[in-house]
Design an enzyme around this catalytic site. Structure first.
Site, PDB file in Angstrom:
ATOM      1  CG  ASP A 490      -2.126   0.969   0.971  1.00  0.00           C
ATOM      2  OD1 ASP A 490      -2.393   1.332  -0.194  1.00  0.00           O
ATOM      3  OD2 ASP A 490      -2.763   1.380   1.947  1.00  0.00           O
ATOM      4  CE  LYS A 492      -2.911   4.926   0.641  1.00  0.00           C
ATOM      5  NZ  LYS A 492      -4.338   4.637   0.428  1.00  0.00           N
ATOM      6  CG  ASN A 495      -0.312   4.538   3.657  1.00  0.00           C
ATOM      7  OD1 ASN A 495      -1.072   5.173   4.386  1.00  0.00           O
ATOM      8  ND2 ASN A 495      -0.695   3.477   2.988  1.00  0.00           N
ATOM      9  CG  ASP A 508      -2.474   2.016   7.006  1.00  0.00           C
ATOM     10  OD1 ASP A 508      -2.666   0.836   7.365  1.00  0.00           O
ATOM     11  OD2 ASP A 508      -3.388   2.759   6.620  1.00  0.00           O
ATOM     12  CB  THR A 527      -3.944   2.889  -3.439  1.00  0.00           C
ATOM     13  OG1 THR A 527      -3.948   2.867  -2.009  1.00  0.00           O
ATOM     14  CG2 THR A 527      -4.415   4.238  -3.936  1.00  0.00           C
TER      15      THR A 527
END
Length: 674
Positions: A490, A492, A495, A508, A527
């Site tokens: 994840d 991005k 985060n 996260d 995502t």
């Protein structure tokens, strides 16, 4: 009782003193801050307009949505869903799928499977097929009749024979954005998400097992381990040949190895000036293996008999995957064992939930309310402090009821176990976990510099030296996680957090997963803008997906928007599957080179996932200015420091109103380990 009251009074007085000091520090700051923010907004607006006109880049303005992993049932019986269809019905379905921007990018086998599994549905005039705001689990193709699409009571369009709708629901559990009602009697073809995902996962697993079996029969590969054979499969590409097409010509230079998946291949050799048939090859047979390990001329001609489908890998891709000299995968042994391992701070190990005191906003519209650092799909993150340690912490507060509803219990428990085991300078640390009847709580490092996402929106795009530093911090976090067989999944800007010195920390771990090398997992999660193509296609994914997202991150930091973006998720997925990246003029050649190598469609050919592992990423010329040892020792002056505002401890975060309503209670007991 008096002693307890006295102690409580002392604590309250101390907190009041802390709050008063904050207020005194910032009395004259509020007006200056408002002026600066107004000026900044004006400058950003001007800069955005200029960049959009110069670079034609669609800037991502909102936070990215995330797709939580959804387990695939092991015991689903899909044989009962098969429905016989006439030739005209099959043709209508295939034509409808070919017209759809997402479905037409599925491969022939996937399309064939879907045609077979679609079931028939008849509805009367006035029947609701989809209701706006409800959660969807089926995709539909109109076989006959007419339907009306509305949104918030407004007519959007009419659907007729051959139209597709609701296709996102076969990928993940999404809310319907419009209503669809039958105008006339209608016949629909439909498929549910779990059936679609199950059959795609089964197909991908069987295909990998089949290819693994084929590779194990090749003499050249007999000493390779399963995980190495898996890497070869990830680097291979499907190629098709027409009847009588020459695949390999005798005497030509050879550099490609082929495995036959479908069809027959005739092998001929020139004898006394005439082409003589040597043998015929069928499914599972292979040819050209020696071309992968030395320079040779083809010793025979191979011709397709009818249409032929092969899986192929060329010498260059093979050499990136398997070191010829050792036939072993590089294990990145030069990464010191103590990399990213700060000493544990035992002073906070005795934290209790009752010791955590909310920090309050000292000015502005939310003055006096507890500080909220961020909001997520399952809860929020609040800023807290303690009397005894005088430190700030980020308190992640998650609704237990919502976790149960979304079937995320195992992922949350895994996140807790994983984060308690992580000690890395480039990953936020978990100090403790608590629970009550409504929430679970995770006490983590407070990164006072704020989110990379917020900083990116403030300046629209990062300078190259800032992006190099941010990406290098992510590479170090990846090196640590991947060595522990943990995929992150994840990545991005939302985060990535900045600590007080400007160093980047990964936060996260809700989508993280442990995976043995050579294995694949089939969850649809992440995502949309950052998803690797193999996740969208249900082909199974592994650590290579993390390197794809690193390339997307680099692009977004340098350009202000991801390379694959759209307001419609299905358009994002279509762009990812197309794999075409358009670079803005200002982006340097070295950055383009690294991004293109990280975002290769075939996971086995992605930089970071080839034979030298993450070392190849570190050694790319875009990182020439980076001293990796100094970075790990935190001896570099972070260029990100200039992005950090000075002021109250929460000044680098967006402001959110306090949530007064409480989550529902949950007594199911899944959280007994918290």
């Amino acid at each position: 009782m008096e002693a307890k009251l006295k102690e409580l009074r002392q604590k309250l007085e101390k907190q009041c003193q802390i709050n008063q000091e904050l207020q005194n520090e910032n009395q004259d700051l509020a007006s200056k801050l408002k002026e600066k923010e107004k000026l900044l907004e004006e400058l950003q607006s001007q800069e955005l307009s200029q960049r959009l006109s110069n670079d034609s880049v669609e800037v991502r303005q909102s936070r990215a949505a995330v797709m939580a992993p959804e387990p695939i049932p092991d015991d689903m019986d899909i044989s009962t869903t098969r429905v016989k269809k006439t030739a005209s019905e099959r043709a209508q379905i295939i034509n409808a799928m070919q017209k759809n921007d997402f479905l037409r990018r599925l491969d022939e086998e996937q399309i064939s499977m879907m045609v077979e599994l679609l079931t028939s549905l008849d509805r009367c005039p006035g029947d609701d097929i989809i209701k706006e705001g409800t959660e969807g689990d089926s995709m539909y193709i109109v076989a006959a009749g007419e339907l009306q699409v509305t949104q918030a009571g407004r007519n959007l369009r009419t659907l007729t024979s051959g139209d597709v709708f609701g296709e996102l629901a076969i990928l993940y559990n999404c809310k319907r954005t419009a209503s669809v009602k039958a105008v006339t009697a209608v016949k629909l073809w439909c498929i549910e998400r779990q059936i679609y995902r199950s059959i795609m996962a089964i197909k991908s697993k069987k295909k990998r097992e089949q290819l693994m079996g084929f590779l194990k029969t090749a003499r050249t590969f007999k000493s390779l381990r399963d995980e190495q054979l898996s890497c070869i499969i990830d680097s291979m590409e499907e190629v098709k040949f027409q009847d009588n097409e020459v695949i390999v010509r005798e005497g030509a230079e050879g550099d490609t190895f082929y495995i036959i998946l479908k069809g027959e291949v005739e092998v001929t050799k020139k004898v006394n000036g005439q082409q003589k048939i040597i043998r015929k090859l069928g499914q599972g047979d292979y040819f050209g293996e020696l071309a992968l390990i030395r320079e040779i001329l083809r010793t025979a001609t191979c011709i397709a008999l009818g249409s032929v489908t092969c899986f192929a890998i060329d010498k260059e891709a093979f050499e990136e995957t398997i070191p010829i000299e050792s036939l072993e995968l590089h294990d990145d042994t030069d990464l010191p064992e103590d990399t990213c391992t700060p000493k544990k701070n035992s002073s906070v190990s005795s934290l209790q939930l009752k010791d955590l005191i909310p920090v309050l906003y000292q000015e502005g519209r939310y003055q006096g309310s507890p500080v909220t650092l961020g909001l997520g799909g399952f809860g929020r993150v609040e800023l807290v402090t303690t009397m005894q340690h005088g430190k700030y912490f980020a308190l992640k507060k998650i609704s237990k009821k919502l976790i149960v509803q979304k079937r995320q219990e195992e992922h949350v428990l895994f996140e807790k176990r994983l984060m308690l085991d992580i000690e890395c300078d480039f990953i936020v640390r978990l100090h403790g976990t608590f629970k009550d009847s409504r929430y679970i709580y995770m006490v983590m490092d407070f990164c006072s510099g704020g989110e990379i996402w917020t900083k990116l929106k403030e300046v629209r795009r990062f300078e190259e030296n800032v992006t190099v530093f941010v990406a290098a911090c992510v590479v170090e976090a990846y090196a640590y996680l991947h060595k522990k067989d943990i995929m992150y999944r994840d990545l991005k800007p939302e985060n990535l957090m900045l600590d007080s010195r400007g160093y980047v920390k990964l936060v996260d771990f809700g989508f993280a997963k442990k995976l043995r090398r050579g294995q694949k997992t089939y969850s649809f999660c992440g995502t949309p803008e950052y998803m690797a193509p193999e996740i969208i296609q249900n082909h199974g994914h592994d650590f290579a997906a993390d390197f794809w997202s690193l390339g997307v991150l680099m692009y977004e930091l340098l350009a202000g928007s991801p390379p694959f973006s759209s307001s419609e998720p299905q358009n994002i997925y279509a762009k990812i599957l197309d794999g075409v990246i358009k670079y803005p003029p200002h982006m340097g050649e070295a950055a383009r080179s690294l991004i293109s190598k990280l975002c290769r469609p075939r996971p086995g050919q992605r930089l970071g996932n080839t034979k030298n592992g993450i070392k190849d990423v570190r050694n790319h010329r875009w990182f020439n200015s980076m001293n990796w040892h100094k970075l790990r020792m935190k001896q570099i002056n972070a260029p990100t420091v200039k992005l950090i505002r000075k002021g109250p401890c929460y000044i680098n975060f967006d402001r959110f109103p306090f949530e007064k309503s409480l989550a529902e209670e949950d007594f199911s007991g899944w959280d007994q380990d918290f």
